[in-house]
Each structure stands twice: as structure tokens, then as C-alpha cells.
Design a protein around this motif. Structure first.
Motif, short mmCIF file in Angstrom:
data_model
loop_
_atom_site.label_atom_id
_atom_site.label_comp_id
_atom_site.label_asym_id
_atom_site.label_seq_id
_atom_site.Cartn_x
_atom_site.Cartn_y
_atom_site.Cartn_z
N SER A 167 0.84 -1.21 0.00
CA SER A 167 0.00 0.00 0.00
C SER A 167 0.86 1.25 0.00
CB SER A 167 -0.93 -0.04 1.22
OG SER A 167 -0.76 1.08 2.05
N SER A 168 0.27 2.34 -0.48
CA SER A 168 1.01 3.61 -0.47
C SER A 168 0.57 4.47 0.72
CB SER A 168 0.73 4.37 -1.77
OG SER A 168 -0.67 4.54 -1.91
N GLU A 169 -0.48 4.04 1.41
CA GLU A 169 -1.09 4.91 2.40
C GLU A 169 -0.64 4.68 3.83
OE1 GLU A 169 -3.23 7.61 1.97
OE2 GLU A 169 -2.36 7.29 -0.01
N ARG A 170 -0.72 3.41 4.25
CA ARG A 170 -0.41 3.08 5.65
C ARG A 170 -0.04 1.61 5.77
NH1 ARG A 170 -6.57 2.85 5.95
NH2 ARG A 170 -6.63 5.05 5.47
N PRO A 171 0.60 1.24 6.85
CA PRO A 171 0.92 -0.19 7.04
C PRO A 171 -0.37 -0.99 7.17
CG PRO A 171 2.05 1.19 8.67
CD PRO A 171 1.09 2.08 7.95
N LEU A 172 -0.39 -2.18 6.58
CA LEU A 172 -1.60 -3.02 6.62
C LEU A 172 -1.39 -4.13 7.63
CD1 LEU A 172 -1.95 -3.17 2.73
CD2 LEU A 172 -3.29 -1.73 4.30
N VAL A 173 -1.73 -3.82 8.87
CA VAL A 173 -1.48 -4.78 9.95
C VAL A 173 -2.78 -5.46 10.37
CG1 VAL A 173 -0.54 -5.05 12.28
CG2 VAL A 173 0.44 -3.33 10.73
N HIS A 174 -3.81 -4.65 10.62
CA HIS A 174 -5.11 -5.18 11.05
C HIS A 174 -6.12 -4.97 9.92
CE1 HIS A 174 -3.38 -5.40 15.01
NE2 HIS A 174 -2.99 -4.14 14.88
N PRO A 175 -7.21 -5.74 9.93
CA PRO A 175 -8.23 -5.53 8.89
C PRO A 175 -8.69 -4.08 8.79
CG PRO A 175 -8.68 -7.56 10.05
CD PRO A 175 -7.53 -6.91 10.77
N ARG A 176 -8.78 -3.38 9.91
CA ARG A 176 -9.27 -1.99 9.85
C ARG A 176 -8.34 -1.06 9.06
NH1 ARG A 176 -7.57 -2.81 15.17
NH2 ARG A 176 -5.69 -1.65 15.74
N ASP A 177 -7.10 -1.46 8.88
CA ASP A 177 -6.15 -0.61 8.13
C ASP A 177 -6.49 -0.51 6.64
OD1 ASP A 177 -4.70 -0.22 10.47
OD2 ASP A 177 -3.58 -2.08 10.15
N SER A 183 1.56 1.70 -13.56
CA SER A 183 1.15 3.09 -13.79
C SER A 183 -0.02 3.48 -12.88
CB SER A 183 0.84 3.34 -15.26
OG SER A 183 -0.10 2.42 -15.70
N ALA A 184 -0.92 2.53 -12.61
CA ALA A 184 -2.05 2.84 -11.71
C ALA A 184 -1.55 3.12 -10.30
CB ALA A 184 -3.05 1.69 -11.71
N LEU A 185 -0.53 2.38 -9.88
CA LEU A 185 0.03 2.62 -8.53
C LEU A 185 0.78 3.95 -8.51
CD1 LEU A 185 1.49 -0.94 -7.70
CD2 LEU A 185 -0.51 0.11 -6.62
N ALA A 186 1.57 4.16 -9.56
CA ALA A 186 2.39 5.39 -9.61
C ALA A 186 1.51 6.63 -9.66
CB ALA A 186 3.32 5.33 -10.82
N ALA A 187 0.39 6.54 -10.39
CA ALA A 187 -0.51 7.70 -10.53
C ALA A 187 -1.50 7.78 -9.37
CB ALA A 187 -1.25 7.62 -11.86
N ARG A 188 -1.37 6.88 -8.42
CA ARG A 188 -2.28 6.83 -7.25
C ARG A 188 -3.74 6.64 -7.64
NH1 ARG A 188 -0.23 8.76 -2.15
NH2 ARG A 188 1.98 8.31 -2.21
N GLN A 189 -3.95 5.95 -8.78
CA GLN A 189 -5.34 5.59 -9.13
C GLN A 189 -5.83 4.50 -8.20
OE1 GLN A 189 -4.68 4.53 -13.15
NE2 GLN A 189 -4.80 6.65 -13.86
N VAL A 190 -4.90 3.69 -7.71
CA VAL A 190 -5.21 2.71 -6.68
C VAL A 190 -4.18 2.89 -5.57
CG1 VAL A 190 -6.33 0.97 -8.17
CG2 VAL A 190 -3.86 0.92 -7.89
N PHE A 212 6.87 -2.57 -8.49
CA PHE A 212 5.76 -2.06 -7.66
C PHE A 212 6.31 -1.50 -6.33
CE2 PHE A 212 2.72 -5.54 -9.51
CZ PHE A 212 2.72 -4.89 -10.72
N TYR A 213 7.37 -2.12 -5.83
CA TYR A 213 7.93 -1.70 -4.53
C TYR A 213 8.49 -0.27 -4.61
CZ TYR A 213 12.60 -2.53 -6.40
OH TYR A 213 13.74 -2.47 -7.14
N GLU A 214 8.73 0.21 -5.81
CA GLU A 214 9.28 1.57 -5.94
C GLU A 214 8.18 2.62 -5.84
OE1 GLU A 214 11.21 1.21 -9.70
OE2 GLU A 214 13.04 0.42 -8.80
#
Ligand code: LMR
Length: 344
Positions: free
Chosen positions: A164-174, A210-217, A232-234
Motif C-alpha cells: 500500500s502507499s497509504e499506511r501499514p496493513l497490519v489489522h483488517p481496519r487498516d 502506472s495505476a500505482l504510480a498515478a495513485r489511481q489505486v 511495484f515496490y518503488e
């Protein structure tokens, strides 16, 4: 010999000379009559330096060697010829003769293939092999014959992980409010993210970077070899080693094309495919481990390794998915896997 027989012999010799074009063929069989050459176009969507990419090349080389050049397997990696959503039609129409899509992508033909998308269904690749090399695999393979598709082998990639680009995905609520790219054709994968409070967008593999880089997802799920080889890791900041689902491939050929091949050629292809499958499965795990270390040492993403307790939390969030999709996939198949796991 009568004059008439002599004339026939001379004519036959002249005819032979004409069709072979005075060609001096070497005894090594390297030079083959182009009219006899069988070309197999093998199209796939991943990079060459991945389990599928390496195995496709090895298969091509061995088949070419073993048939003395009579069969030429041309490999088209990285969606260069056909991408997701196109390659299946290309195979069915005979524009290519081999593809190796993920099991998830076969759900457009038969919903039973979503079996492998159920999160945490398999705990190890050995369990996956036991299922796919046995009765469960046979039942799944049988669903394809109906579409004039002949399955040749089941290949590994490995277990998927979340980024993810937003936050760590630790718990389902993340996952709440985030959008994740999923592979095309699988409703189970879309619902998997809805169970976590996220949205899912199905995209062809070639569009993911490109979708990840452009923050479409905001994120996606994949194996280490795909996350590494596609970069993708970049363009992601967090990676959770979650091993929540298995990504495997089915090598497919067009059944009409398959039946048109001479029996000796089919034998070489089958034997080579069986050998390459064993090799591919050995390579896949090693390549994913190597790529994980490369991602780790790049320092580009923050890595979280899921704990057993977190796994229990995620699994609880996925319970409705099992209820919803067991009738779609087939009780019999889901129960066969659960029985197999209990007895192993
Ligand atoms: C994906 O779309 O993420 C994968 O199916 C790509 C692949 O074939 O490994």
C-alpha cells in the motif's frame, strides 16, 4: 525396365528435386523444411526473470532441441503480444498456441477456479501441489476442455502479499477506505477487499505499475517476484508479508491445435512440460525469496511480517467470503480441500 517405367522414375526424381529445392540438409536436423516447421507462440504477461518467464524460455529451448528444430516455441513475455483480457481470446481463436494465466483469471470460463483465491485456504505450497496434482486439479482441469482448451500443467508462482502507499496493513481496519488493484475475472478477489472495508479495481497486469504510480489505486496484492520485477515496490510505501493467497498458473494450449500435432511431437511436448514443471516449481520459491531480499535491501518499502495473531484477525474478516462463495465454487471442491488438509 520399360520405357514407360523409366519415364515415371525420371519424372519422380525431377519432382523430388523441385520440392526439396536442391537443399543440402545437414544430418544434425538443425535445418528443417520450413513447410514442416511447427510454430508455437507462447504469450504471457510477466517479466522474463520470473518463475513463469524463466520456465517458458526453458520449455522453448528444450522443445526446440528435442525436436531437432521442428518445433519452434516463440515466447512473448511482458504482455508484448497480448495482455490480460486479450490472451484468452487469442488462444481460443488460434492467434497464439500457449498461454499461462493465473488460476484466478480462468474464472471467466469456470467459477470453480476461484477456489484458489479463497484467502488462507492453503498453508503451504505442498498443500497446493497435493490438491492440484490430484483429484481436485483434475476436476478443475476438466472444466477447461469444455472451452476447447487443453491444460498442460500447473506452475507455481507463490504466495501473495499486500502492498500500500497509504499506511501499514497490519489489522483488517487498516484497509478501510483504500482501493486495491485485483486480477481480472475473480469475484472472490474483489469481495476479499470488500470484507476488509476496502474497494477493489480489476486491472490488467500491464496497467498496475502506472495505476500505482498515478495513485489511481492505493495498493495491490502480489508475489515477491512480481512486486520486484515490475517495480511495484518503488511506487508503494508499505509491504505486509501476509501469504494470504496462492498465485499459480495453468499452462494452456488450444485443443484443436493440440489434436492437430503429430503424436510424436505431442509426446515430446508433454514430457518436456512435465520436466520443466518440476524445475519451475523448484525455481519459483528461490526466486521469490531472492526478490524479497532485494526489495528489503532497497529500503524503498517498510516491511511488516504478519504475526499468527494478525492472521487469525484477517481470517475472521474473511469468514463471510467462504460462506458466500462456497456454493459458487462448489461445496464438493471446497470440502475436498478441507478434507485433504485435515488428513495431511
Ligand atoms: C497479476 O495479474 O498480478 C498476475 O496474474 C501476473 C502473473 O501472471 O503473474
Amino acid at each position: 525396365m520399360t520405357g514407360r517405367s523409366r519415364r515415371i522414375l525420371v519424372l519422380a526424381a525431377l519432382f523430388l528435386l523441385f520440392v526439396t529445392g536442391c537443399d543440402q540438409r545437414g544430418p544434425d536436423g538443425e535445418q528443417v523444411d520450413p513447410t514442416e516447421k511447427i510454430v508455437i507462440k507462447f504469450s504471457h504477461v510477466v517479466a522474463e526473470d520470473t518463475p513463469k518467464g524463466q520456465a517458458a524460455r526453458r520449455f522453448a529451448r528444450l522443445v526446440q532441441q528435442r525436436t531437432g528444430g521442428r518445433v519452434e516455441v516463440q515466447v512473448f513475455p511482458n504482455s508484448t503480444l497480448y495482455k490480460d483480457g486479450e490472451e484468452m481470446d487469442a488462444l481460443r481463436q488460434g492467434a497464439v498456441q500457449m498461454i499461462a494465466p493465473t488460476t484466478s483469471k480462468l474464472s471467466c470460463l469456470a467459477p470453480q477456479w476461484q477456489l484458489l483465491d479463497l484467502p488462507y485456504l492453503f498453508e503451504s505450497k505442498e498443500q497446493v501441489h497435493q490438491a492440484m496434482d490430484g483429484e481436485i486439479g483434475q476436476k478443475l482441469f476438466a472444466t477447461l476442455e469444455h472451452y476447447n482448451i487443453h491444460p498442460l500443467a500447473f506452475w507455481d508462482n507463490g504466495f501473495k502479499h499486500m502492498t500500500s502507499s497509504e499506511r501499514p496493513l497490519v489489522h483488517p481496519r487498516d484497509f478501510a477506505g483504500l482501493t486495491f488493484r485485483v486480477m481480472i475475472n475473480s469475484r472472490v478477489l474483489e469481495e476479499q477487499f470488500r470484507c476488509l472495508g476496502a474497494r477493489a479495481t480489476a486491472l490488467p497486469f500491464s496497467d498496475v505499475y502506472s495505476a500505482l504510480a498515478a495513485r489511481q489505486v492505493d495498493g495491490q496484492e502480489n508475489t515477491m517476484s512480481n512486486i520486484y520485477s515490475q517495480g511495484f515496490y518503488e511506487v508503494q510505501r508499505y509491504l505486509t508479508v501476509s501469504n494470504h493467497g496462492f498465485m499459480g498458473y495453468v499452462v494452456l494450449t488450444n485443443a484443436t491445435f493440440w489434436r492437430s500435432l503429430p503424436p510424436d511431437i505431442r509426446k515430446v511436448i508433454e514430457e518436456t512440460m512435465a520436466e520443466v514443471t518440476l524445475w519451475e516449481r523448484e525455481q519459483a520459491a528461490g526466486l521469490n525469496d531472492k526478490n524479497f531480499k532485494q526489495i528489503e535491501s532497497s529500503g524503498k518499502v517498510k516491511i511488516h511480517i504478519q504475526t499468527p495473531q494478525e492472521r487469525v484477525e484477517w481470517l475472521a474478516a474473511f469468514t463471510p467470503l467462504y460462506r458466500q462463495f462456497t456454493p459458487v465454487i462448489g461445496n464438493e471442491l471446497v470440502e475436498a480441500v478441507l478434507r485433504m488438509k485435515k488428513n495431511s
